[in-house]
Structures are given as C-alpha cells and as structure tokens.
Motif scaffolding. Structure first.
Motif, PDB file in Angstrom:
ATOM      1  N   GLU A  88      28.770 -38.917  19.562  1.00  0.00           N
ATOM      2  CA  GLU A  88      27.946 -37.884  20.406  1.00  0.00           C
ATOM      3  C   GLU A  88      28.447 -37.801  21.661  1.00  0.00           C
ATOM      4  OE1 GLU A  88      23.477 -36.069  21.298  1.00  0.00           O
ATOM      5  OE2 GLU A  88      23.878 -38.301  20.356  1.00  0.00           O
ATOM      6  N   GLY A  89      28.746 -38.790  22.296  1.00  0.00           N
ATOM      7  CA  GLY A  89      29.269 -38.841  23.548  1.00  0.00           C
ATOM      8  C   GLY A  89      30.592 -38.015  23.685  1.00  0.00           C
ATOM      9  N   LEU A  90      31.656 -38.426  22.803  1.00  0.00           N
ATOM     10  CA  LEU A  90      32.952 -37.782  22.622  1.00  0.00           C
ATOM     11  C   LEU A  90      32.738 -36.499  22.448  1.00  0.00           C
ATOM     12  CD1 LEU A  90      34.676 -40.438  20.182  1.00  0.00           C
ATOM     13  CD2 LEU A  90      35.176 -40.188  22.705  1.00  0.00           C
ATOM     14  N   ARG A  91      31.765 -35.926  21.667  1.00  0.00           N
ATOM     15  CA  ARG A  91      31.625 -34.501  21.402  1.00  0.00           C
ATOM     16  C   ARG A  91      31.144 -33.912  22.585  1.00  0.00           C
ATOM     17  NH1 ARG A  91      29.251 -34.677  15.341  1.00  0.00           N
ATOM     18  NH2 ARG A  91      31.008 -35.143  14.275  1.00  0.00           N
ATOM     19  N   ALA A  92      30.179 -34.546  23.378  1.00  0.00           N
ATOM     20  CA  ALA A  92      29.518 -34.019  24.467  1.00  0.00           C
ATOM     21  C   ALA A  92      30.481 -33.764  25.753  1.00  0.00           C
ATOM     22  CB  ALA A  92      28.510 -34.737  24.922  1.00  0.00           C
ATOM     23  N   TYR A  93      31.266 -34.779  25.787  1.00  0.00           N
ATOM     24  CA  TYR A  93      32.334 -34.531  26.914  1.00  0.00           C
ATOM     25  C   TYR A  93      33.358 -33.687  26.737  1.00  0.00           C
ATOM     26  CZ  TYR A  93      35.280 -36.298  30.658  1.00  0.00           C
ATOM     27  OH  TYR A  93      36.052 -36.160  31.902  1.00  0.00           O
ATOM     28  N   ALA A  94      33.702 -33.597  25.548  1.00  0.00           N
ATOM     29  CA  ALA A  94      35.059 -32.482  25.272  1.00  0.00           C
ATOM     30  C   ALA A  94      34.276 -31.224  25.450  1.00  0.00           C
ATOM     31  CB  ALA A  94      35.382 -32.689  23.889  1.00  0.00           C
ATOM     32  N   GLU A  95      33.122 -30.983  25.021  1.00  0.00           N
ATOM     33  CA  GLU A  95      32.420 -29.709  25.051  1.00  0.00           C
ATOM     34  C   GLU A  95      32.091 -29.243  26.551  1.00  0.00           C
ATOM     35  OE1 GLU A  95      30.915 -26.126  24.468  1.00  0.00           O
ATOM     36  OE2 GLU A  95      31.900 -27.214  22.998  1.00  0.00           O
ATOM     37  N   MET A 137      40.746 -41.284  35.426  1.00  0.00           N
ATOM     38  CA  MET A 137      42.011 -40.619  35.052  1.00  0.00           C
ATOM     39  C   MET A 137      42.058 -40.470  33.627  1.00  0.00           C
ATOM     40  SD  MET A 137      45.803 -41.565  36.143  1.00  0.00           S
ATOM     41  CE  MET A 137      46.027 -42.833  34.869  1.00  0.00           C
ATOM     42  N   LEU A 138      42.029 -41.651  32.838  1.00  0.00           N
ATOM     43  CA  LEU A 138      42.156 -41.555  31.372  1.00  0.00           C
ATOM     44  C   LEU A 138      41.158 -40.680  30.632  1.00  0.00           C
ATOM     45  CD1 LEU A 138      43.103 -45.176  30.971  1.00  0.00           C
ATOM     46  CD2 LEU A 138      44.534 -43.342  30.697  1.00  0.00           C
ATOM     47  N   LYS A 139      39.634 -40.681  31.179  1.00  0.00           N
ATOM     48  CA  LYS A 139      38.874 -40.096  30.567  1.00  0.00           C
ATOM     49  C   LYS A 139      39.121 -38.495  30.868  1.00  0.00           C
ATOM     50  CE  LYS A 139      33.805 -39.530  31.062  1.00  0.00           C
ATOM     51  NZ  LYS A 139      32.304 -39.754  31.944  1.00  0.00           N
ATOM     52  N   ARG A 140      39.329 -38.059  32.017  1.00  0.00           N
ATOM     53  CA  ARG A 140      39.557 -36.633  32.343  1.00  0.00           C
ATOM     54  C   ARG A 140      40.761 -36.188  31.597  1.00  0.00           C
ATOM     55  NH1 ARG A 140      38.200 -37.948  38.704  1.00  0.00           N
ATOM     56  NH2 ARG A 140      35.729 -37.459  38.344  1.00  0.00           N
ATOM     57  N   ALA A 141      41.749 -36.885  31.276  1.00  0.00           N
ATOM     58  CA  ALA A 141      42.931 -36.565  30.624  1.00  0.00           C
ATOM     59  C   ALA A 141      42.606 -36.529  29.072  1.00  0.00           C
ATOM     60  CB  ALA A 141      43.994 -37.425  30.957  1.00  0.00           C
ATOM     61  N   GLY A 142      41.270 -37.171  28.561  1.00  0.00           N
ATOM     62  CA  GLY A 142      41.001 -36.732  27.186  1.00  0.00           C
ATOM     63  C   GLY A 142      41.629 -37.980  26.466  1.00  0.00           C
ATOM     64  N   ARG A 143      42.135 -38.846  27.101  1.00  0.00           N
ATOM     65  CA  ARG A 143      42.690 -40.073  26.516  1.00  0.00           C
ATOM     66  C   ARG A 143      41.571 -41.070  25.670  1.00  0.00           C
ATOM     67  NH1 ARG A 143      46.164 -38.503  24.873  1.00  0.00           N
ATOM     68  NH2 ARG A 143      46.738 -40.657  23.850  1.00  0.00           N
ATOM     69  N   LYS A 197      39.169 -31.500  20.636  1.00  0.00           N
ATOM     70  CA  LYS A 197      39.247 -32.902  21.016  1.00  0.00           C
ATOM     71  C   LYS A 197      37.864 -33.533  20.244  1.00  0.00           C
ATOM     72  CE  LYS A 197      43.115 -34.234  22.817  1.00  0.00           C
ATOM     73  NZ  LYS A 197      44.015 -35.386  22.325  1.00  0.00           N
ATOM     74  N   GLU A 198      37.024 -32.655  20.146  1.00  0.00           N
ATOM     75  CA  GLU A 198      35.718 -33.015  19.642  1.00  0.00           C
ATOM     76  C   GLU A 198      35.706 -33.660  18.513  1.00  0.00           C
ATOM     77  OE1 GLU A 198      32.753 -29.773  19.713  1.00  0.00           O
ATOM     78  OE2 GLU A 198      33.317 -29.051  21.587  1.00  0.00           O
ATOM     79  N   ASN A 199      36.311 -33.430  17.414  1.00  0.00           N
ATOM     80  CA  ASN A 199      36.538 -34.211  16.196  1.00  0.00           C
ATOM     81  C   ASN A 199      37.678 -34.751  15.947  1.00  0.00           C
ATOM     82  OD1 ASN A 199      33.804 -33.120  15.520  1.00  0.00           O
ATOM     83  ND2 ASN A 199      34.793 -31.062  15.157  1.00  0.00           N
ATOM     84  N   ALA A 200      38.498 -34.936  17.020  1.00  0.00           N
ATOM     85  CA  ALA A 200      40.010 -35.525  16.803  1.00  0.00           C
ATOM     86  C   ALA A 200      39.665 -37.007  16.400  1.00  0.00           C
ATOM     87  CB  ALA A 200      40.734 -35.425  18.072  1.00  0.00           C
ATOM     88  N   ASN A 222      42.596 -40.950  18.710  1.00  0.00           N
ATOM     89  CA  ASN A 222      42.199 -42.250  17.685  1.00  0.00           C
ATOM     90  C   ASN A 222      43.549 -43.044  17.917  1.00  0.00           C
ATOM     91  OD1 ASN A 222      44.344 -40.788  16.468  1.00  0.00           O
ATOM     92  ND2 ASN A 222      43.016 -40.294  14.751  1.00  0.00           N
ATOM     93  N   ALA A 223      44.503 -42.944  18.425  1.00  0.00           N
ATOM     94  CA  ALA A 223      45.547 -43.915  18.619  1.00  0.00           C
ATOM     95  C   ALA A 223      45.403 -44.844  19.734  1.00  0.00           C
ATOM     96  CB  ALA A 223      47.012 -43.004  18.664  1.00  0.00           C
ATOM     97  N   GLY A 224      44.521 -44.544  20.715  1.00  0.00           N
ATOM     98  CA  GLY A 224      44.001 -45.588  21.712  1.00  0.00           C
ATOM     99  C   GLY A 224      44.853 -45.114  22.940  1.00  0.00           C
ATOM    100  N   ILE A 225      44.460 -45.682  24.022  1.00  0.00           N
ATOM    101  CA  ILE A 225      44.865 -45.421  25.396  1.00  0.00           C
ATOM    102  C   ILE A 225      46.738 -45.793  25.320  1.00  0.00           C
ATOM    103  CG2 ILE A 225      45.172 -46.222  27.720  1.00  0.00           C
ATOM    104  CD1 ILE A 225      42.044 -46.453  27.571  1.00  0.00           C
ATOM    105  N   GLU A 226      47.093 -46.563  24.463  1.00  0.00           N
ATOM    106  CA  GLU A 226      48.304 -47.142  24.678  1.00  0.00           C
ATOM    107  C   GLU A 226      49.404 -45.887  24.070  1.00  0.00           C
ATOM    108  OE1 GLU A 226      49.950 -49.888  25.711  1.00  0.00           O
ATOM    109  OE2 GLU A 226      47.880 -50.483  26.475  1.00  0.00           O
ATOM    110  N   ALA A 227      48.761 -44.948  23.411  1.00  0.00           N
ATOM    111  CA  ALA A 227      49.555 -43.781  22.830  1.00  0.00           C
ATOM    112  C   ALA A 227      49.698 -42.812  23.873  1.00  0.00           C
ATOM    113  CB  ALA A 227      48.771 -43.292  21.723  1.00  0.00           C
ATOM    114  N   THR A 228      49.260 -43.091  25.137  1.00  0.00           N
ATOM    115  CA  THR A 228      49.351 -41.989  26.137  1.00  0.00           C
ATOM    116  C   THR A 228      50.981 -42.007  26.626  1.00  0.00           C
ATOM    117  OG1 THR A 228      47.277 -42.802  27.127  1.00  0.00           O
ATOM    118  CG2 THR A 228      48.520 -41.494  28.724  1.00  0.00           C
TER     119      THR A 228
END
Length: 902
Positions: free
Chosen positions: A853-860, A176-182, A840-843, A186-192
C-alpha cells in the motif's frame, strides 16, 4: 500534587502537576519542561520526571518483555534540542528489529544494530531544507540544537555529532533513491543505473519522452528546434582538501546522479592526466594556460567541472566531476561525453564553453580516449561551439566573430551563462564541503544539485511565461527596425543590399565563408578627426567674415541666407560660452570682432527682408519696445537678434506663401543634412572612445585625447541644436502649409536618440536587446551631404549594422519559436513522467500489505504532483498562443496587456 511544571512547547502557559504532565506527554516525549523552584523556572527533562517511552506497541499498551534501550541515556535529536529519553523496546517474540521500531515512530536510528542515538524525521527534514536554502553545515546546525538544550553548560553534554553526521548522510541518500523511484524496482537498489537518480530537464529534447513524432525527419530549417543546448564550466570555489581517502570514504551513489562514476573516472585520468596541455592561441585564458601549473598543495581536488542545460540551468546526469590540476581538457572531455550519452539520437548540438575556441580543437581525436559507447558521430550531426556572451569580450576579435551567440543562427536568445547562475547558489556550501572526505563531498553536492534541478523544474511555468511575454514584443520591435532599415538602405544601396544578403546567408550555412560581421576597411584615424574639425572651424570663420549683402537678392537667397545667419548665431553663443570668466583680452577681442561682422551682415539682410515681408518692421518695433521696458539689449546683441523668418512670423503679419514654401524646402534639406552631420560626429566620437581606451596611456596623451573628445562632444551638441531648430520650423510651417507625412521620417530628437550605432538606449541593454536609434534609419536628402556615403568606410559601418540588426530580429524570432516548442516539451514530459510513476504502482509485488500500500500511495502521489504541475502550467500559459497570434497578425487597437492579465 502541586502544579509546579509547565511545557515550553505546548500551547499556553498552564501549570501542571507531575502526574498530569506525564499523562499529557506520552505522545510528545521530546517537549521541553520547566519547573518552578520557588524563585524561577529551571529546565527539567521528562525522563527525570519518570517518563518512559514504550516502542513496538499501540499507545497505552504495555510490553510484557520490555528491553531497556541502554543502561545509560538514549539520545534523540529533535528540532527543539538534543534530548535524553527513557526508552524501552518491545521484546515480544514477534517484535520487529529495534531499528524498525524506531522508524515506526519516525525516529531515524544512527545504526541498525543496538542503536543508542536517533534523529526525528522532523529535524532531518528541517536540516535538509535549511542546508539547501541557507547552506548551513551539519556542524553548525547540530551546535545550534545543543545550545537550544543548554546554553550555559549546566547539563552534562551528550555529544552525538558523529552520529548525526552519519544519519544526515544516509537520509540524503535514501531520499534521493526514494524520489527517483528506486524503491519500486523489484531488482533492488543495486540495479540502479548511472544517472537514474538525477532530476531531468523537462524542456530539453529527450527522445521517447517529450519529442513530437517525426522530429528526426524534420526539414533542415526546423531541425534546430530539436537540438540540445549544453554549457560547460568549472568552479574553483568547490575545491576539496586532502582529507580521508576513496577507500575510507567512498561515495554512496556511485554515479547514480550527477557525479560521474568515480572508479572509471579515476582509471581514465590515471592514463592521461599528466599529459601536457596545448597553450591558448586566443587571449590569456588562465583556465587553459595555467592548467598544468595550478597549485595543488594540500588539495585533492582544485575544482569541479559541470555540464549544464544551457537554456534552463539544469545539471545534466553524469556530467559532474572533480578537477585535479585546474581546468584540463582531459577532465572536461570525459564529463562532456559522459553527459551527452543519453542524448545520442539528437542531430543538433550547441555547446557553450568559455574556452570553446581552444577546447574544440582536436576534440574528436581526444574523443577516442573515452569509452566507445560514448562516442559521437560528428559527421552526421550539426554541432556548433560557442562562447558565453559575458565571457566573449575577453577573447580576440576573430573569436568574437566565430563563437558569438549573437551572430549564430538557431540559438534564439540563449546566452550560455547558466552555470554561473548555479554557482551563486552552491558557492556558500564550499566552506563546509572542502573539509569533507571524497565520498561525503560527492554525495552532498549531488544532493544540492538535485534540489537545484527540482527548484528549476517547479518554476519552469512562470519562467517560460515571463520569457514569452518579453520575447514577443521584442521580436516585433526588432523586426520593425530591420524592415525599416532594409527599406531605407534599399533605396540608397540597391546593388549592395543583394550582395550583403547573399554574403550573410552563405556565412550562416558555412562559417568558412567570408564573415559579413568582420570589419574589412581601415577605420578613420585620430589625426583625420582633428583635420576634419579644423576644416569645420575654417569654414565657420570664413562664413562669418563674408561682406554684407547688397545688390539684387532673390527670395530663395533671402531665406537661405537667413537660415545661415541663424546658424551663425548659435555658433556665436557657443563661442561666448567657451570663454568663461577668465578669458584673455585677445580672446574677447576676437569674439567681439566676430559679433561685429555678424551684426553688419544681419543689418544688411534685415533691410532687404523688408522688401519681401514689410510687416516685420512692426514686429521688430514691438520687440524693441519690450526690450526697453525689460532694460535689455535684445536687438543690439547679434546672437539674440530676431531674424523673423516665415516660420517665426507664423502669419502674425502678411507673408507671401511662396516664401513659406521656400523655407519649408530649405528646412527639410537642413534637417537631413544635419542628421548626416550628426551621424558622422557620432561615428567619430565612438571611434575616439575605443581608441582612447585601447591605446592611450599616460597623462599627456590622455589630456590631448580628452580635449579632442570635448571638441567632438561640442560638435554633437551643436548639431543636435541645429536639427531641433530645423524640426521646430518644419512643425510650424507644416501647420501653415498643410504638410503631412514628414513626421514619420524627421522625428523629434530626444537626448536618448543621440547615440552611436553600437550603443543602446542605456548601457545596461545587451547586444541582443539593443535597438538602433531612428537617426540611423533616415537616408540623406540633399546632394551635398556632410559625409560621403559612397565612402567604403561608411558603407562598411552600415553593412555591419544591417547584419547585426538582421541577426537581432532573427534571434528574437527564433526565441519565440523555441519557447513555444519548450512549452509543448514540458507538458509532454510531465505527462510521460506521471504515466511512468503510475506504472511503478504495480511494478513490484510484495507479501506485506502495508508495504504494498505504501508503494502504491507514494507512486500515486508522485504521479499526481506531475499532473498538478502540468495543469498549473497549462493554466498559466493559456493565453500565450492568442497573444502570439495577435502579434503575428499585427491587429490594431488590441491591448496585449489585457490578454496577458486575463
């Protein structure tokens, strides 16, 4: 070495030796092996054959400082069973944590510290999907895996259910967190923030995401297009037993998806939950009156309440919560205002609730209890409360006028029943969720609602397409019905029509004005219906006893009397059919007397007819000859005696055209008068059915009512037969006289056309789809109508049906406009969301190149999914605007089906 081993999961059934089999399964260590013992194949594990799995190094590279997983077995749960494996972690100086090494091979550890159990990503994905589609519980799925490993209990059972339960819950949450872009923040999951992980509805108006510029200053007649439709409901299947506690089993999401934040919710309920709730002044709604008396024995929650998008069925963020004592206002108020906080800028709000008539009372006073940031300025907004269409008939009559989706402008064809459709999907999961602790239940239901929303999102394209293909033809048909009815009534009630139009306009913009849909004139009574039937019978009897014709007879009297005799023949046939096989002598004698009287009148009329149409003598001689050959008494029976009016002769013999013209006029008048008679009979029939259903109780009363209904049904059938005879005569005469245009008014009468104003073609058609039968669109013809159309009751029925026909036409027109607006909003939202993911690719910039690379790939990938959906929907809808333009222009000879297919 002897080849005695084979693999159940590899392709083929090749037999291998131990060395070859181990070498071939270094990268597939969870396959199931069988060994030939000389008599049959028995199960064997790769661990027993000596296979050890080395983590932390590439394939074929041995670790110099391996660390054995545990002294005993390491258990891996996979799609083909539960396996004990020989496992070595890397113990090198730069080795990753053991949990990280497991994740590298796509095994999810049961704990982060010294794990002894893991589940493969494959089994977690499979279980996750099956839990959505089949609602299988974790316990059932795990037991199925255990049986795949061993069905007879021969192998020592490695019980890992608790670990698998923990893994699946963590997997749901992380997905759920991954699909929501959490993971890209860079503030981490706690910033959700609350509601950040919910799947949003692309078709609902969302300021800053999918609304066109200038929407907030749209003119009043267009403002409803940018309104939000919400539906409120509670599900008493999704209860929860008193298991565990909030402290022992807290929720992981903390209000990040669909459930409200639990601590704030419980704090609010602590202050107001025990307040008594006002009783309903409407029908006996259990949801209202039983809220304080709902049994809570053994239950921590008696139900859940939700707030949905009423148009598309999406669960709204932070709009779900537990109910502790039935469907109390205090619970539902909190959920509604919590869900609406993200839609504060919107100016139009339509709220659907099955108890809206009671719930909306004092709502703004109760709003003061919820947090101030959720308050709504109701004075500046257009807020309408409605009751779902299926639930509305259970309400009192006043509520059915004030809270109906079918009567209110600005709602299109919305029905408000979307929560009920979602319950059908989630209810099978209730058997497992009711046994969970509070946090586990919230997380699981959150996950199911997220999947429900996602499935709704990806199917919006075909859903909108199907609705547009349906709505445009329906709009045109109902517009035609309304136009035709208005033109027909304008010629008869010119003064009343203007007042009706003004009244309905005033009520639509101010519902405190007199309701044009409300019945204000007392309906006919059953005694009045019986009296009318008795009068009709008296007229029929008196007509049949008239003396034979004599003296000077004009052509018009000849034709008029012939048509009357034809009607007497039909009545005699009906009376004979009523006698049956066991009629008494008195009944037979009475019928014979009527037949004799009719025969005398016919004989006298036939002699006079010869003066006007001499050729009928030869036609009767021919008929008499055919009757003798067929051994029939055709001419002797008055009900079958051939009257041979001009329409029946059809110029087979000489006939004065003036007689044909006279019959045409009489038949046209007969057709119109018969339609009036048919409408009156159908109104009586409709009232009697309602009266019987509502008030008649007991066998004796029901028998009398049923007999009365039979008489009315017989009147309807006889009148229909009379009209069909008149229509047939008109058809013949129109060919002889060259009459044109009349068929647009007096149409052929099919069985499905014989229905009341409030009845559709079939019982399955709802109010919004019901089309008025053409018989109600034809104005009367002669001055001697069967019914008095100046009667207040008749005008009342016509006025109400005109209002309803008008509303149906407007609702389908609004539905078309709303669907095209939703099309544009969906495309804008998908475009916005694709851009959001690319941002989000470069957030978040990290030092680990692989992670970056994984962050960019998933966002793309997520951005591409939205773009692909947008392109798919655009292609799917590519011809809809052309279809609408053709429907608006009313072009002839264009096949709309071809447009839809190409």
């Amino acid at each position: 070495m002897t080849a005695v081993l084979r693999c159940s999961d590899c392709l083929g059934t090749d037999m291998l030796c131990t060395s070859c089999l181990l070498q071939g399964h270094e990268v597939t260590p969870l396959h199931r092996i069988e060994e030939w013992n000389g008599k049959f194949f028995e199960k064997k594990s790769l661990k027993d054959l000596g296979l050890r799995i080395q983590l932390g190094h590439p394939r074929g590279v041995k670790c110099y400082w391996p660390i054995s997983a545990v002294k005993d077995d390491f258990v891996v749960i996979h799609t083909n069973g539960v396996h004990s494996v020989g496992l070595d972690f890397c113990g090198c100086e730069l080795a990753e944590q053991t949990s990280q090494q497991l994740l590298r091979v796509r095994w999810f550890p049961a704990s982060s510290d010294k794990p002894r159990t893991a589940a493969s990503f494959a089994v977690l994905k499979q279980f996750h999907l099956l839990s959505f589609e089949s609602k299988v519980s974790t316990y059932e799925y795990y037991n199925a895996l255990m049986r795949m490993s061993d069905q007879v209990g021969k192998v020592e059972r490695k019980e890992r259910y608790e670990q698998f339960l923990r893994i699946t819950r963590e997997w749901r949450h992380l997905k759920m967190l991954k699909r929501a872009g959490r993971g890209h923040d860079n503030a981490g999951i706690e910033a959700t923030q609350e509601g950040d992980c919910a799947v949003l509805c692309p078709a609902c108006p969302q300021p800053g995401r999918n609304l066109v510029a200038g929407w907030s200053i749209a003119p009043p007649e267009k403002r409803w297009l940018y309104g939000l439709f919400v539906a409120i409901d509670a599900n008493f299947r999704l209860k929860r037993k008193t298991v565990s506690s909030d402290a022992a089993d807290p929720g992981l999401s903390r209000g990040w998806a669909y459930f409200v934040e639990e601590l704030s919710y419980k704090s609010y309920l602590k202050d107001y939950l025990n307040e008594p709730q006002p009783k309903s002044s409407c029908a006996g709604h259990t949801a209202v009156n039983a809220a304080d008396s709902k049994s809570t024995t053994g239950l921590a929650a008696t139900a859940i309440g939700t707030v949905d998008c009423a148009r598309h069925g999406f669960k709204l963020p932070c709009g779900v919560g537990d109910l502790q004592k039935g469907e109390k206002y205090v619970n539902m108020d909190y959920l509604v205002f919590s869900a609406l906080r993200s839609f504060a800028p919107l100016q139009v709000l339509k709220v659907s609730y099955d108890i809206a008539c009671q719930w909306h009372k004092h709502l703004w006073e109760r709003m003061k209890r919820v947090p101030d940031m959720w308050h709504i300025d109701q004075t500046s907004k257009d807020i309408t409360f409605l009751v779902p269409k299926f639930h509305l008939p259970a309400h009192i009559t006043e509520c059915q006028w004030l809270f109906s989706f079918n009567l209110v402008r600005g709602v299109g064809r919305t029905d408000g029943e979307t929560p009920e459709r979602a319950w059908a999907s989630i209810n099978p999961a209730a058997s497992s969720t009711k046994e969970m602790g509070p946090g586990s239940q919230w997380d699981v239901i959150d996950d199911h609602f997220g999947d429900w929303n996602w499935k709704k999102l990806v199917t919006l394209g075909p859903m909108i397409l199907r609705k547009i293909q349906e709505a445009i033809p329906e709009r045109n048909e109902h517009r035609e019905d309304f136009t035709e009815l208005t033109e027909s009534l304008s010629s008869k009630y010119p003064n009343l029509m203007s007042s009706w139009e003004q009244q309905v306009h005033e009520w639509e913009y101010d519902m405190t004005k007199p309701n044009p849909f409300e019945v204000k004139v007392a309906e006919v009574t059953m005694a009045g219906i019986r009296l009318q039937l008795a009068k009709d019978d008296a007229i029929a009897v008196s007509d049949s006893n008239q003396p034979p014709l004599h003296g000077m007879v004009t052509p018009s009297i000849l034709i008029d009397t012939g048509i009357e005799l034809e009607d007497q023949q039909r009545r005699l046939i009906v009376e004979a059919a009523k006698l049956g096989e066991h009629a008494t002598d008195t009944q037979k004698a009475y019928l014979q007397q009527r037949a004799n009287a009719l025969k005398r009148r016919m004989d006298a009329w036939a002699k006079i007819q010869l003066l006007f149409i001499p050729g009928v003598a030869s036609l009767r001689d021919m008929a008499e000859e055919s009757s003798r050959i067929a051994s029939s008494d055709l001419l002797q029976r008055p009900e079958t005696f051939p009257l041979l009016l001009p329409s029946a002769i059809a110029r087979r013999v000489a006939c004065d055209q003036a007689l044909e013209q006279m019959e045409w006029k009489f038949r046209e008048g007969q057709a119109h008068d018969t339609l009036n008679e048919l409408r009156q009979a159908l109104r009586s029939q409709s009232y009697m059915l309602k009266f019987k259903d509502r008030f008649i109780r007991g066998q004796g009363a029901n028998t009398r009512a049923q007999n009365c209904l039979k008489n009315v049904d017989a009147k309807v059938r006889a009148t229909a037969a009379k009209y069909r005879a008149a229509h047939h005569a008109l058809t013949v005469l129109s060919d002889l006289l060259g009459k044109v245009g009349w068929k647009h008014i007096l149409r052929p009468l099919a069985d499905e056309d014989i229905r009341s104003m409030t009845q559709g073609v079939d019982d399955s058609r709802s109010e919004g789809r019901r089309r008025l039968s053409w018989i109600w669109l034809v104005c009367g013809y002669s001055d001697s109508h069967v019914e008095n159309e100046d009667d207040a009751g008749v005008q009342e029925a016509i006025r109400i049906e005109w209002c309803r026909t008008r509303t149906r036409a407007y609702c389908w027109t609004e539905e078309v406009d709303l669907l095209f607006e939703e099309q544009e909003r969906i495309l804008r939202f998908l475009c916005w969301h694709a851009t959001w993911w690319r941002d989000k690719e470069n957030a978040w910039t990290v030092n680990d190149p692989a992670l970056q690379e994984g962050l960019r790939a998933y966002a793309e990938r997520q951005a591409t999914i939205r773009q692909d959906l947008k392109r798919t929907f655009e292609h799917m809808w590519r011809n809809m605007r052309q279809f609408l333009n053709i429907a608006d222009e009313g072009l002839q000879g264009v096949d709309s089906v071809d447009i839809l297919q190409h």
